[in-house]
Design an enzyme around this catalytic site. Structure first.
Site, mmCIF file in Angstrom:
data_model
loop_
_atom_site.group_PDB
_atom_site.id
_atom_site.type_symbol
_atom_site.label_atom_id
_atom_site.label_comp_id
_atom_site.label_asym_id
_atom_site.label_seq_id
_atom_site.Cartn_x
_atom_site.Cartn_y
_atom_site.Cartn_z
ATOM 1 N N TRP A 22 0.828 -1.214 0.000
ATOM 2 C CA TRP A 22 0.000 0.000 0.000
ATOM 3 C C TRP A 22 0.860 1.261 0.000
ATOM 4 O O TRP A 22 1.820 1.369 0.765
ATOM 5 C CB TRP A 22 -0.891 -0.018 1.243
ATOM 6 C CG TRP A 22 -1.833 1.138 1.351
ATOM 7 C CD1 TRP A 22 -3.075 1.244 0.790
ATOM 8 C CD2 TRP A 22 -1.614 2.358 2.079
ATOM 9 N NE1 TRP A 22 -3.640 2.456 1.121
ATOM 10 C CE2 TRP A 22 -2.761 3.162 1.907
ATOM 11 C CE3 TRP A 22 -0.558 2.855 2.846
ATOM 12 C CZ2 TRP A 22 -2.894 4.419 2.480
ATOM 13 C CZ3 TRP A 22 -0.678 4.114 3.419
ATOM 14 C CH2 TRP A 22 -1.835 4.875 3.244
ATOM 15 N N SER A 82 2.616 -7.476 1.707
ATOM 16 C CA SER A 82 1.555 -6.741 2.395
ATOM 17 C C SER A 82 0.281 -6.732 1.549
ATOM 18 O O SER A 82 -0.249 -7.795 1.227
ATOM 19 C CB SER A 82 2.065 -5.328 2.738
ATOM 20 O OG SER A 82 1.252 -4.730 3.721
ATOM 21 N N LEU A 83 -0.226 -5.566 1.129
ATOM 22 C CA LEU A 83 -1.406 -5.526 0.256
ATOM 23 C C LEU A 83 -1.175 -6.352 -1.010
ATOM 24 O O LEU A 83 -2.075 -7.043 -1.493
ATOM 25 C CB LEU A 83 -1.730 -4.070 -0.115
ATOM 26 C CG LEU A 83 -2.790 -3.842 -1.198
ATOM 27 C CD1 LEU A 83 -4.158 -4.339 -0.757
ATOM 28 C CD2 LEU A 83 -2.851 -2.364 -1.583
ATOM 29 N N PHE A 143 2.422 5.749 8.206
ATOM 30 C CA PHE A 143 2.224 4.337 7.877
ATOM 31 C C PHE A 143 3.565 3.680 7.527
ATOM 32 O O PHE A 143 3.841 2.550 7.934
ATOM 33 C CB PHE A 143 1.244 4.224 6.706
ATOM 34 C CG PHE A 143 0.658 2.851 6.540
ATOM 35 C CD1 PHE A 143 -0.408 2.428 7.319
ATOM 36 C CD2 PHE A 143 1.158 1.968 5.591
ATOM 37 C CE1 PHE A 143 -0.963 1.163 7.164
ATOM 38 C CE2 PHE A 143 0.611 0.703 5.428
ATOM 39 C CZ PHE A 143 -0.449 0.300 6.218
ATOM 40 N N LEU A 144 4.412 4.400 6.794
ATOM 41 C CA LEU A 144 5.727 3.865 6.423
ATOM 42 C C LEU A 144 6.599 3.667 7.661
ATOM 43 O O LEU A 144 7.304 2.663 7.774
ATOM 44 C CB LEU A 144 6.432 4.801 5.439
ATOM 45 C CG LEU A 144 5.750 5.000 4.083
ATOM 46 C CD1 LEU A 144 6.558 5.948 3.219
ATOM 47 C CD2 LEU A 144 5.553 3.673 3.368
ATOM 48 N N ALA A 145 6.560 4.622 8.590
ATOM 49 C CA ALA A 145 7.359 4.506 9.815
ATOM 50 C C ALA A 145 6.935 3.290 10.630
ATOM 51 O O ALA A 145 7.772 2.595 11.223
ATOM 52 C CB ALA A 145 7.232 5.780 10.642
ATOM 53 N N LEU A 146 5.636 2.996 10.658
ATOM 54 C CA LEU A 146 5.130 1.821 11.380
ATOM 55 C C LEU A 146 5.723 0.526 10.836
ATOM 56 O O LEU A 146 5.870 -0.454 11.552
ATOM 57 C CB LEU A 146 3.605 1.735 11.229
ATOM 58 C CG LEU A 146 2.723 2.526 12.189
ATOM 59 C CD1 LEU A 146 1.264 2.322 11.813
ATOM 60 C CD2 LEU A 146 2.957 2.073 13.628
ATOM 61 N N GLN A 147 6.060 0.522 9.553
ATOM 62 C CA GLN A 147 6.494 -0.714 8.904
ATOM 63 C C GLN A 147 7.891 -1.153 9.327
ATOM 64 O O GLN A 147 8.247 -2.314 9.171
ATOM 65 C CB GLN A 147 6.440 -0.543 7.382
ATOM 66 C CG GLN A 147 5.035 -0.232 6.916
ATOM 67 C CD GLN A 147 4.895 -0.254 5.415
ATOM 68 O OE1 GLN A 147 5.699 -0.832 4.711
ATOM 69 N NE2 GLN A 147 3.851 0.362 4.916
ATOM 70 N N ASP A 207 7.118 -7.488 13.280
ATOM 71 C CA ASP A 207 6.117 -6.789 12.467
ATOM 72 C C ASP A 207 4.962 -6.275 13.331
ATOM 73 O O ASP A 207 4.294 -7.055 14.010
ATOM 74 C CB ASP A 207 5.588 -7.748 11.391
ATOM 75 C CG ASP A 207 4.811 -7.047 10.293
ATOM 76 O OD1 ASP A 207 4.299 -5.943 10.534
ATOM 77 O OD2 ASP A 207 4.718 -7.617 9.194
ATOM 78 N N HIS A 235 8.128 -5.250 9.104
ATOM 79 C CA HIS A 235 7.165 -5.399 8.008
ATOM 80 C C HIS A 235 7.814 -5.396 6.618
ATOM 81 O O HIS A 235 7.145 -5.699 5.636
ATOM 82 C CB HIS A 235 6.119 -4.280 8.103
ATOM 83 C CG HIS A 235 4.904 -4.505 7.257
ATOM 84 N ND1 HIS A 235 4.040 -5.574 7.447
ATOM 85 C CD2 HIS A 235 4.408 -3.818 6.189
ATOM 86 C CE1 HIS A 235 3.062 -5.517 6.549
ATOM 87 N NE2 HIS A 235 3.264 -4.465 5.775
#
Length: 256
Positions: A22, A82-83, A143-147, A207, A235
């Site tokens: 995503w 992922s997606l 969202f990218l930082a969470l990965q 993850d 992730h």
């Protein structure tokens, strides 16, 4: 008629389709392209509405998969991150004769938490959808930082992901919302019981988006598949641990 962006790379005798996640695009595979290209013919694609595949609106999983299938090789290993793992899985369900093997990376057949099923709380995914319309750029960055959270190279890995996003045109908010809707609603757990091609599932131990707890649950649900948890990865294991990631794919290739 809009076309999806494809690129072929490498000269290996085995075809490998790589599907990104995503908010991103095919440049995310840059760090492993050289290594894999000497063993596989890589088929890199920007999913509809992402990167260089602009001009598409929000799609369902089935619509997205149908678009990708149009120009895909006749037979290949399909790998989705992922997606992208949902798209690769849907391809295995709708065109099994074209999928030599299925590989999902940091992906889940059901990203959303359900009763007895670990995942992302639906309200968190809904919150991301709301924030997209408020502050598009910041939401994608968050969202990218969470990965990459938790890995030894988290900051560097997050910078790598951000540079991938910025290297190509940003997807429209509508497309990003559509992707989050897929993550929020799709559940392929039962459907994937019926695939019978080789099926490898790769996870990151750290993850924060796809909990490793789903690995043993799916080992039981899909006994025909194989899982591997990469100890210090989050992730995006192909960015933090490229050598181990590529080795897992070589091992799969040698077993076909």
């Amino acid at each position: 008629m809009n076309d999806i962006w494809w690129q072929t790379y490498g000269e290996g005798n085995c075809h490998l389709v790589l599907l990104h996640g995503w908010g991103l695009n095919a440049e995310v595979w840059h760090c492993i392209r050289e290594e894999l290209g000497s063993h596989f013919t890589l088929h890199l694609v920007d999913l509809p509405g992402y990167g260089r595949s602009s001009g598409f609106g929000a799609m369902t999983l089935e619509e997205m998969t149908a678009q990708v299938a149009k120009n895909a090789p006749d037979q290949a290993i399909w790998l989705g991150w992922s997606l992208g793992g949902l798209v690769a899985s849907q391809m295995a369900l709708t065109h099994p004769e074209r999928v030599q093997a299925l590989v999902t990376v940091a992906s889940s057949p059901c990203f959303s938490a359900r009763e007895g099923w670990p995942g992302i709380k639906p309200e968190i995914l809904g919150g991301f959808q709301q924030q997209l319309s408020d502050d598009f750029q910041r939401t994608v960055e968050r969202f990218l930082a969470l990965q990459t959270l938790g890995t030894e190279t988290a900051r560097q890995d997050a910078r790598t992901l951000k540079s991938v996003v910025l290297a190509q045109p940003m997807p429209d908010v509508e497309v990003l919302n559509g992707g989050l809707e897929i993550l929020k609603t799709v559940d392929l757990r039962e459907a994937l019981k019926n695939v019978n091609m080789p099926f490898l599932r790769l996870y990151g131990y750290l993850d924060g988006l796809v909990p490793r707890k789903i690995a043993p649950l799916l080992d039981t649900l899909w006994p025909h598949s194989t899982s591997q948890i990469m100890a210090k990865a989050a992730h995006a294991p192909f960015i933090s641990h490229p050598a181990a990631f590529c080795q897992a794919l070589m091992t799969l290739k040698s077993s076909l």
